[in-house]
Design a protein around this motif. Structure first.
Motif, mmCIF file in Angstrom:
data_model
loop_
_atom_site.group_PDB
_atom_site.id
_atom_site.type_symbol
_atom_site.label_atom_id
_atom_site.label_comp_id
_atom_site.label_asym_id
_atom_site.label_seq_id
_atom_site.Cartn_x
_atom_site.Cartn_y
_atom_site.Cartn_z
ATOM 1 N N TYR A 170 14.335 -20.276 -28.160
ATOM 2 C CA TYR A 170 15.054 -21.444 -27.647
ATOM 3 C C TYR A 170 16.536 -21.089 -27.451
ATOM 4 N N GLU A 171 17.232 -21.963 -26.724
ATOM 5 C CA GLU A 171 18.675 -21.773 -26.485
ATOM 6 C C GLU A 171 19.450 -22.607 -27.476
ATOM 7 N N ASN A 172 20.407 -21.984 -28.165
ATOM 8 C CA ASN A 172 21.216 -22.776 -29.095
ATOM 9 C C ASN A 172 22.384 -23.433 -28.345
ATOM 10 N N GLU A 173 23.264 -24.059 -29.099
ATOM 11 C CA GLU A 173 24.354 -24.820 -28.461
ATOM 12 C C GLU A 173 25.320 -23.919 -27.707
ATOM 13 N N GLN A 174 25.350 -22.642 -28.078
ATOM 14 C CA GLN A 174 26.242 -21.699 -27.381
ATOM 15 C C GLN A 174 25.504 -20.991 -26.240
ATOM 16 N N ASP A 175 24.357 -21.547 -25.830
ATOM 17 C CA ASP A 175 23.541 -20.974 -24.743
ATOM 18 C C ASP A 175 23.058 -19.566 -25.068
#
Lengths: 122, 473
Positions: B60-65
């Motif tokens: 998955y992608e975290n908040e920092q992409d």
């Protein structure tokens, strides 16, 4: 007898070069990948050259105005393809037992048969 | 026009030639270093995604992409496919990870099969990194001191403390183990337990002949030859004696036991005093039924596979183990191996095959563990004996995920460990593996993350990147 100087046709020259280079590259890179699996396919698909061959082949056929027969080259190419196909078939058909030899002979002759059929149909 | 046409033709010819030169360069690696950068979730011909899917989350992608994959159960692993595995001498990983809760995270390279063994290197040891003790880092070694006694590692090795004061982690402490009051005897002790396949044990020798008689059966349950090789290593890890027996001539899996009990004698004379390691190297078809020895001290290391006794004696008599380890794991592979294990007041049900069960012992000191029917694999970070008098602990106490440094009761911790560096929100650990230590099959190496306590703590290990350097010297 009237001698004509061949006219230089840039588009035809470029597409012919593109076709021959793509086809040669496809064969060479594909064989390299067969000999050493992953040599090419780890980085890109060898079929890119096949696509380029098809594209350049179509373009060449569209701009080609005069076609010069070279039967000796055709026969040499057919024999070469026959040998390549025979070698590949020999390797792939190891489990076929008694059918292996006739199958190899058939594949070896296939390019020559196809060439003969195409020449006769004209 | 002609010039332009020729230029384009030259360009068309140059493209595949350039590509071929590039590919040849990648293949021969003239620089000696081949780098594969890999972010989780991206496809690569060299490194596969983390597996199995039941132990890791989807990428998955975290908040920092940034692409992230979480390991939720132990162990998770990945496969590496070098293009020239015989050419490279070393593989170095840069693992980008986040670890908020696990005490120790390690990365292991598969070193052997039957049984699977891994060469483990630390990624993150929070017990060391978060310790308030005085810390010295030198040359890849860490020394923690409860009180600052030594100014450098050179001082430590020049005048080392006693073995009881030192705990080790992924290194050795070269102060030899000696039992001052030890007296050799000639009375023979018999270990009456069915040990299946590869095992390792340590014994103590002082003014006596090293002597072991192995009685074993080749059960022929799996295809292949079943050679038995027993090797003795001294304290410098040099082989000093060997005994060997060939296959019984039956390499099939017909389960026919042609020769009943066979005997293999291992003898080594005039060995200097010390601790010797004995490696019983064989396949899972070989069941050691008894071991006879005049040696008084015998402890098995880390793994015991108590085999079934079908075709030997029925009903199976099981065995009793003795250990100071506080965490043991058990697994049986057969319905007949379902049983209740007893350790003091504690009981542990092995309820179904191919399920690992964990027993945490709470008492101090040596504890007995009763396996009533055998046919069970037992794993621990420590040693086992088959009688209390045989037990000894020749290795310094080891720092592991199930203890704290304070609980070890030592004043020093010596570790082969380099703390990971910080890169933004990520920790980056550099882990080197010698290719000679890796088991290769079909141009593939296997690497496994060791994340003990991950399920018990409900923790997860987040992985962002695994970059790889293949080095040729």
């Amino acid at each position: 007898m009237i001698w004509y100087q061949k006219m230089f046709k840039p588009l035809e020259a470029i597409t012919r070069t593109g076709f021959l280079v793509s086809l040669t590259s496809y064969i060479v890179f594909w064989l390299a990948d067969v000999v050493q699996p992953g040599f090419v396919s780890r980085y890109f698909s060898v079929h890119i050259f096949l696509l380029a061959t098809v594209v350049f082949g179509i373009l060449w056929s569209m701009v080609l105005e005069e076609y010069e027969q070279r039967p000796l080259i055709h026969i040499l190419l057919a024999i070469t393809f026959g040998v390549v196909l025979a070698v590949l078939t020999w390797g792939l058909a190891a489990d076929l037992g008694v059918y292996r030899v006739p199958l190899v002979l058939l594949t070896a002759l296939t390019p020559m048969i196809l060439y003969a059929l195409m020449r006769d149909s004209r | 026009m002609i010039f332009l046409t020729r230029f384009i033709q030259f360009f068309l010819v140059a493209i595949p030639l350039t590509v071929m030169v590039w590919l040849v360069n990648l293949w021969f690696v003239p620089s000696g270093v081949f780098v594969v950068e890999h972010e989780v979730g991206t496809s690569s011909a060299f490194i596969e995604e983390l597996k199995p899917e039941t132990r890791v989350t989807d990428v998955y992608e975290n908040e920092q992409d940034e692409m992230v994959q979480a390991i939720k159960q132990d162990p998770a692993f990945f496969f590496l496919h070098p293009h020239r595995e015989e050419f490279f001498d070393q593989v170095v990983f840069d693992v980008w990870f986040q670890n908020k809760a696990l005490p120790i995270v390690e990365l292991g390279g598969l070193a052997g099969v039957n049984p699977e063994t891994y060469t483990l290197y630390p990624l993150h040891n929070r017990l060391i990194d978060e310790s308030t003790w005085n810390r010295i880092d030198e040359g890849g070694l860490v020394l923690l001191q409860r009180e600052e006694t030594y100014g450098s590692l050179a001082d430590f090795f020049a005048d080392p403390p006693s073995r009881d004061e030192v705990a080790v982690y992924r290194t050795s402490f070269d102060v030899p183990y000696r039992i001052e009051e030890y007296q050799p005897t000639t009375s023979i002790q018999t270990i009456d337990a069915s040990l299946r396949g590869h095992h390792e044990f340590k014994t103590y020798i002082k003014n006596e002949t090293l002597s072991f008689v192995f009685n074993y059966m080749d059960m022929n349950r799996e295809e292949g030859e079943d050679v038995v090789q027993v090797i003795v290593f001294n304290e410098q890890n040099q082989p000093v004696a060997e005994a060997r027996a060939g296959d019984d001539g039956n390499a099939s899996d017909d389960a026919v036991v042609g020769y009943g009990l066979k005997e293999l004698q291992l003898t080594a004379y005039s060995l200097p005093e010390g601790v010797y390691k004995v490696v019983m190297n064989t396949t899972r078809d070989v069941f050691f039924r008894t071991i006879q020895t005049p040696q008084q001290k015998v402890v098995f290391l880390n793994t015991l596979f108590i085999g079934d006794e079908i075709g030997y004696r029925e009903p199976s008599q099981g065995t009793t183990l003795y250990t100071e380890s506080k965490r043991l794991r058990f697994q049986t592979r057969h319905a007949q191996g379902i049983q209740t294990i007893t350790a003091g007041e504690q009981k542990l049900d092995i309820a179904q095959p191919y399920e690992w069960y964990t027993l945490t012992l709470t008492s101090e000191g040596l504890e007995s563990v009763v396996l009533p029917t055998g046919d069970v694999e037992t794993v621990t970070e420590g040693t086992f004996s088959f009688s209390p008098s045989q037990y000894f602990n020749p290795d310094p106490v080891s720092l592991n995920a199930y203890t704290t440094i304070e609980q070890l009761g030592v004043d020093y911790v010596l570790a082969q460990y380099q703390s990971p560096r910080q890169e933004g929100d990520w920790l980056v650990a550099t882990v080197p593996f010698d290719v000679a230590d890796l088991y290769e099959e079909d141009q593939t190496w296997k690497f496994s993350f060791s994340t003990p306590l991950i399920e018990e703590l409900g923790a997860e290990l987040l992985i962002h990147r695994i970059d790889t350097w293949f080095n040729h010297y």
